[in-house]
Motif scaffolding. Structure first.
Motif, mmCIF file in Angstrom:
data_model
loop_
_atom_site.group_PDB
_atom_site.id
_atom_site.type_symbol
_atom_site.label_atom_id
_atom_site.label_comp_id
_atom_site.label_asym_id
_atom_site.label_seq_id
_atom_site.Cartn_x
_atom_site.Cartn_y
_atom_site.Cartn_z
ATOM 1 N N ARG A 137 0.860 -1.197 0.000
ATOM 2 C CA ARG A 137 0.000 0.000 0.000
ATOM 3 C C ARG A 137 0.895 1.246 0.000
ATOM 4 N NH1 ARG A 137 -5.314 -1.213 1.164
ATOM 5 N NH2 ARG A 137 -5.719 -3.318 1.958
ATOM 6 N N TRP A 138 1.499 1.505 -1.139
ATOM 7 C CA TRP A 138 2.523 2.544 -1.225
ATOM 8 C C TRP A 138 1.958 3.945 -1.077
ATOM 9 C CZ3 TRP A 138 7.531 1.244 -1.009
ATOM 10 C CH2 TRP A 138 7.863 -0.082 -1.279
ATOM 11 N N THR A 139 0.798 4.197 -1.650
ATOM 12 C CA THR A 139 0.226 5.546 -1.567
ATOM 13 C C THR A 139 -0.151 5.898 -0.136
ATOM 14 O OG1 THR A 139 -0.628 5.391 -3.830
ATOM 15 C CG2 THR A 139 -1.619 7.057 -2.402
ATOM 16 N N CYS A 145 3.007 6.268 1.954
ATOM 17 C CA CYS A 145 3.675 7.564 1.771
ATOM 18 C C CYS A 145 2.951 8.667 2.551
ATOM 19 C CB CYS A 145 3.737 7.922 0.288
ATOM 20 S SG CYS A 145 4.968 6.964 -0.642
ATOM 21 N N SER A 146 1.630 8.566 2.625
ATOM 22 C CA SER A 146 0.867 9.560 3.385
ATOM 23 C C SER A 146 1.224 9.503 4.864
ATOM 24 C CB SER A 146 -0.638 9.313 3.203
ATOM 25 O OG SER A 146 -1.013 9.398 1.846
ATOM 26 N N LYS A 183 3.620 10.124 -5.891
ATOM 27 C CA LYS A 183 3.739 9.769 -4.473
ATOM 28 C C LYS A 183 4.594 10.790 -3.722
ATOM 29 C CE LYS A 183 2.729 4.954 -5.279
ATOM 30 N NZ LYS A 183 1.988 5.337 -6.493
ATOM 31 N N LEU A 214 2.423 13.767 -3.274
ATOM 32 C CA LEU A 214 1.493 13.571 -2.166
ATOM 33 C C LEU A 214 2.172 13.893 -0.840
ATOM 34 C CD1 LEU A 214 -1.180 12.540 -0.958
ATOM 35 C CD2 LEU A 214 -0.214 10.229 -1.045
ATOM 36 N N LYS A 268 -0.096 -0.050 -5.195
ATOM 37 C CA LYS A 268 -0.796 1.153 -5.646
ATOM 38 C C LYS A 268 -0.285 2.348 -4.878
ATOM 39 C CE LYS A 268 -4.660 0.179 -2.562
ATOM 40 N NZ LYS A 268 -6.082 -0.045 -2.467
#
Length: 439
Positions: A188-190, A193-194, A229, A232, A439
């Motif tokens: 769960r990369w997105t 990153c958050s 990313k 973000l 993703k």
């Protein structure tokens, strides 16, 4: 017939009893076989509940930064958004905006910071959450024998002190960081990153993981896939800091992200054996920065990327590379992130006592990974013990600082010699128990 069925049922051991018997037969393996990691860490986690309650009730709280934190966020609550005007007893506010929001919530929960005991229990909860996140990493990677987890939690006085007796912001940042690492493991990369950006917004030390994270993002997505990313991450920083950026953008950026901040010699853990004039010398700081960047470059070129591909191949989309891209396994993701942070610790301009939490939970993974097998278990435990002793020596001495550097050097050399060959990635990935949600 019915009686016969009952007799057969009575003579058949229950599945639970069978598991208990197997566990008893293999009791000598419980502390050494990674298959028993979940059992051991579960027991230790519940023990930690009692340990934290005992520490809070029996060991005196020591005021260091909590009151200063409360003074700083109280200034924001009172309407001051100019970062240059926000300060506490120990100096100006030097943390990004995420720190302000989290400690503002703690300010209200603890009756304007007065109910310190409640704050201690909240930080005990942070500690237990952090342990859950850390144990999950070790459970899925299965690199470290279970007996080592005793040293990861119960045996460290300094870590308990940082969490529940000092209430520093460092544990909050690291809790969020380990949450991000777990998300990266899950693909769960997105979202990862958050959460990573939120961790940076609490304390800037989390940026030590950034070189490793950038490499992983480029490996997984190429340059075009990495840009959204990174954007973000930047957007979250801007959004959190917006009230302060609108008031005084230069003041906010110079205070919250002050890379040139000067540290006091009396608090240093790692450079006590140097004369103070050298410790404060800017050329010495530049030398450490150069060594830090050089070490990172060496690991990127020789240990993290596959030998068959050039570094610029990482910029291409994975499907368009000369050598088909292989998704990095979970253990390699963790190793790269932890190594990136550890290199930064090795070449830090100064390490203060609360900074121990920046890498404490990663040390067993670094010591027990890959070719570090060349080190005997006893020697690895000894290295952990010497590091703990160095961080518990107050004030630091020439000997404690030197011992810390020797231990760092041994671990760094082992990481250099021990990094698993990339050709093993595909084979290990088949055994990875976490589904990819890329993703």
């Amino acid at each position: 017939m019915a009686g016969g069925v009952r007799k057969k049922s009575a003579g058949s051991p229950s599945p639970l009893w069978g598991k208990v018997q197997t566990l008893w037969q293999d009791k000598h393996l419980v502390l050494f076989e990674t298959d028993y990691t979940l059992l051991v860490v579960s027991v230790l986690w519940f023990l930690e509940i009692g340990i934290n309650v005992w520490v809070i009730q029996k060991v005196a709280y020591t005021e260091i930064d909590w009151k200063a934190y409360m003074d700083e966020v109280e200034g924001v609550i009172n309407g001051t958004y100019d970062y240059t005007q926000l300060k506490g007893d120990t100096g100006p506010l030097v943390y990004p905006a995420g720190f302000v929001y989290i400690f503002t919530a703690l300010y209200y929960i603890t009756s304007h910071g007065v109910n310190v005991r409640l704050g201690q229990y909240i930080f005990a909860a942070f500690y237990l959450i952090t342990l859950l996140l850390v144990f999950r990493i070790y459970y899925y990677t299965k690199k470290v024998p279970p007996y080592v987890f005793f040293f990861v939690c119960c045996a460290s006085y300094r870590i308990h002190s940082i969490f529940v007796l000092r209430l520093f912001n460092d544990p909050v940042a690291m809790m969020l960081l380990f949450a991000a690492v777990n998300l990266f493991m899950d693909g769960r990369w997105t979202l990862g990153c958050s959460i990573y950006s939120l961790a940076v917004s609490v304390k800037m030390n989390v940026l030590l993981f950034a070189p490793g994270l950038l490499f992983l993002l480029l490996s997984e997505f190429g340059l075009i896939g990495t840009i959204p990313k990174l954007s973000l991450c930047a957007a979250i920083q801007i959004l959190l800091g917006l009230p302060f950026l609108l008031e005084n953008p230069v003041g906010y950026l110079s205070r919250a992200f002050d890379l040139g901040r000067q540290f006091m010699f009396k608090w240093t853990v790692n450079w006590r054996f140097l004369p103070e004039w050298l410790f404060l010398n800017r050329y010495f700081h530049l030398l450490l920065l150069a060594a830090h960047l050089f070490a990172l470059l060496l690991f990127v070129l020789r240990r993290w990327k596959r030998p068959a591909e050039g570094v610029f191949e990482l910029l291409k989309e994975p499907s368009k590379r000369i050598t088909p891209a292989q998704k990095l396994p979970v253990d390699q993701i963790v190793l790269i992130l932890f190594t990136s942070n550890f290199i930064g610790m090795c070449f830090s301009r100064s390490l203060h006592y609360q900074f121990y939490v920046w890498y404490f939970h990663t040390l067993p993974y670094l010591l027990w990974t890959g070719g570090v097998k060349k080190l005997a278990h006893l020697l690895r435990v000894l290295i952990l013990g010497l590091i703990e002793l160095s961080w518990n020596t107050y004030p630091s001495t020439n000997g404690s600082s030197a011992a810390l550097h020797v231990c760092h050097l041994i671990i760094l050399l082992c990481l250099w010699l021990a990094t698993p060959p990339p050709s093993d990635c595909a084979e290990r990935q088949e055994d990875t128990p976490i589904k990819d949600k890329r993703k």
